[in-house]
Motif scaffolding. Structure first.
Motif, short mmCIF file in Angstrom:
data_model
loop_
_atom_site.label_atom_id
_atom_site.label_comp_id
_atom_site.label_asym_id
_atom_site.label_seq_id
_atom_site.Cartn_x
_atom_site.Cartn_y
_atom_site.Cartn_z
N LEU A 1 8.82 -0.35 5.26
CA LEU A 1 7.90 0.69 5.72
C LEU A 1 8.65 1.84 6.36
N ALA A 2 9.67 1.52 7.16
CA ALA A 2 10.46 2.57 7.81
C ALA A 2 11.18 3.42 6.77
N ALA A 3 11.71 2.79 5.73
CA ALA A 3 12.42 3.53 4.69
C ALA A 3 11.50 4.54 4.02
N LEU A 4 10.25 4.16 3.80
CA LEU A 4 9.32 5.02 3.09
C LEU A 4 8.92 6.26 3.90
N ASP A 5 9.30 6.29 5.16
CA ASP A 5 9.12 7.50 5.96
C ASP A 5 10.26 8.50 5.76
N HIS B 1 3.89 5.76 -5.78
CA HIS B 1 3.86 5.81 -7.25
C HIS B 1 2.46 6.06 -7.82
N GLY B 2 1.51 6.34 -6.97
CA GLY B 2 0.19 6.69 -7.45
C GLY B 2 -0.64 5.54 -7.96
N VAL B 3 -0.42 4.34 -7.41
CA VAL B 3 -1.21 3.17 -7.80
C VAL B 3 -1.69 2.46 -6.53
N GLY B 4 -2.63 1.52 -6.70
CA GLY B 4 -3.12 0.75 -5.57
C GLY B 4 -2.21 -0.43 -5.25
N PRO B 5 -2.39 -1.04 -4.08
CA PRO B 5 -1.55 -2.18 -3.69
C PRO B 5 -1.69 -3.37 -4.62
N THR C 1 0.83 -1.20 0.00
CA THR C 1 0.00 0.00 0.00
C THR C 1 0.86 1.25 0.00
N ARG C 2 1.91 1.25 0.83
CA ARG C 2 2.79 2.43 0.90
C ARG C 2 3.59 2.61 -0.38
N VAL D 1 1.15 -3.69 -7.12
CA VAL D 1 2.51 -3.77 -6.57
C VAL D 1 2.80 -5.21 -6.14
N PHE D 2 3.98 -5.69 -6.52
CA PHE D 2 4.48 -7.00 -6.07
C PHE D 2 5.82 -6.77 -5.40
N VAL D 3 6.01 -7.33 -4.20
CA VAL D 3 7.26 -7.14 -3.46
C VAL D 3 7.95 -8.49 -3.28
N ALA D 4 9.28 -8.46 -3.22
CA ALA D 4 10.02 -9.71 -3.14
C ALA D 4 11.39 -9.46 -2.53
N ASN D 5 12.16 -10.54 -2.42
CA ASN D 5 13.49 -10.49 -1.82
C ASN D 5 14.50 -9.96 -2.84
N GLY D 6 14.53 -8.66 -2.98
CA GLY D 6 15.37 -8.03 -3.98
C GLY D 6 14.70 -8.06 -5.34
#
Length: 355
Positions: free
Chosen positions: A255-259, A74-78, A68-69, A81-86
């Motif tokens: 999440l912390a980085a995005l702050d 980037h102005g899109v919904g979750p 979500t963050r 977005v796909f997240v992974a290990n690198g």
């Protein structure tokens, strides 16, 4: 040493792994990491978040908060977005979902070696196109490769690794129109570039953009990457990725980085300025230098063989990337932009070697 009792797949047995030299030196400028650590406030936030992790429970399988963050950034919904290990796991998941046996992947050399390597690991065939002599993308060659191979995945790397060159919006749009399958724009160094293909992503376009926290976010140790694309692509990726693949610690660190977006952008600005200084210094030496929009510079020494330059730099406790044995990169080296002191040490050592 005797042969193994159980043989790997024939194609895997013939492969070389992906390696980067790990040498104990004072100045390490070979892996395109950030020379600066993240801000202290980020470290404090991660430490506080670790105390809240339910270690006896599996992580959020969907990484909902992190997606979500990232989407909001980037102005899109979750769902886009796909997240992974690198970002490398993102690339692997793309090949698992869209390539594999009986399908092909297109790359244009020289480019990031893992695009082809991961494709082959997943059983895909690889169609290799040639760039021009100055490493620009040749659209006639792109048209030929895509017409003949009909790839399921077509890779563009922008800025391109190891050359540092950025594809123009017009070029990406044209390749998108030619690609019979999914176009993947790898933007591991995208924050350093003047534009991003993220502006072309929508639900109707077969285009995805991959990013990483390793470079500009100063989080190489965390191994966190992501993809932004149509929700229907993300849905397919979620089918093939391992369950609970993204651990809780990685999610809270992201999440912390995005702050701290502002701190990241300040680091990028400093590195871009330093890149200009290093490039100008390299052009004063007997070297061929390619313009870069990333956090590294590709160059070819003119008076000493590239492999010999690499060895003599290591003797001076400076490590850069030796690209001289890579296809189409005869004699080339790649240097990551470091701190001013690190770059001065590199330039002084290189000057000694060449003059």
């Amino acid at each position: 040493m005797s042969a193994p009792l159980v043989a790997p797949r024939d194609d895997v047995g013939l492969m070389d792994g992906y390696h980067s030299a790990q040498v104990d030196v004072d100045v390490r400028l070979n892996t395109n990491e950030s020379p600066e650590p993240p801000p202290a406030a980020f470290l404090d936030a991660v430490a506080a978040a670790v105390a809240t992790v339910d270690w006896h429970r599996y992580p959020d399988r969907a990484a909902t908060a992190l997606r979500t963050r990232i989407g909001a950034l980037h102005g899109v919904g979750p769902e886009q977005v796909f997240v992974a290990n690198g970002s490398n796991e993102v690339l692997q998941t793309l090949s698992l979902a869209y390539a594999g046996p009986g399908r092909s992947v297109a790359v244009f050399e020289p480019t990031y070696a893992l695009h082809a390597h991961i494709a082959r690991i997943t059983g895909s065939s690889v169609a290799e196109g040639e760039r021009t002599v100055d490493f620009a993308l040749d659209l006639d060659e792109v048209r030929r490769v895509l017409t003949e191979a009909e790839p399921a995945l077509t890779y563009l790397c922008s800025p391109n690794n190891p050359t540092g060159m950025v594809e123009t919006p017009e070029t990406v749009v044209e390749v998108l129109g030619l690609a019979p399958g999914l176009l993947v724009v790898d933007e591991a160094y995208g924050q350093f570039a003047p534009w991003s293909a993220l502006e072309l992503v929508d639900e109707a376009t077969p285009l995805v953009v991959t990013r990483t926290f390793s470079k500009t976010w100063s989080m190489a140790a965390a191994r966190l990457g992501y993809l932004v694309g149509p929700s229907w692509v993300v849905a397919q990726l979620e089918k093939v990725v391992l369950p609970y693949h993204l651990d809780s610690l990685k999610q809270v660190a992201g999440l912390a980085a995005l702050d701290h977006v502002g701190a990241m952008e300040e680091r990028v600005s400093r590195l871009v300025e330093e890149r200009g200084r290093v490039e100008a210094a390299l052009r004063d030496l007997p070297c061929e230098v390619w313009p870069s929009a990333a956090n590294f510079i590709l160059f070819r020494p003119a008076t000493v063989a590239g492999a010999d330059v690499w060895r003599q730099l290591v003797e001076r406790s400076v490590l850069v990337r030796d690209c001289s044995s890579w296809p189409r990169l005869d004699g080339c080296l790649r240097v990551t932009i470091g701190t001013r002191d690190e770059d001065d040490r590199f330039l002084a050592s290189l000057r000694e070697v060449l003059t």
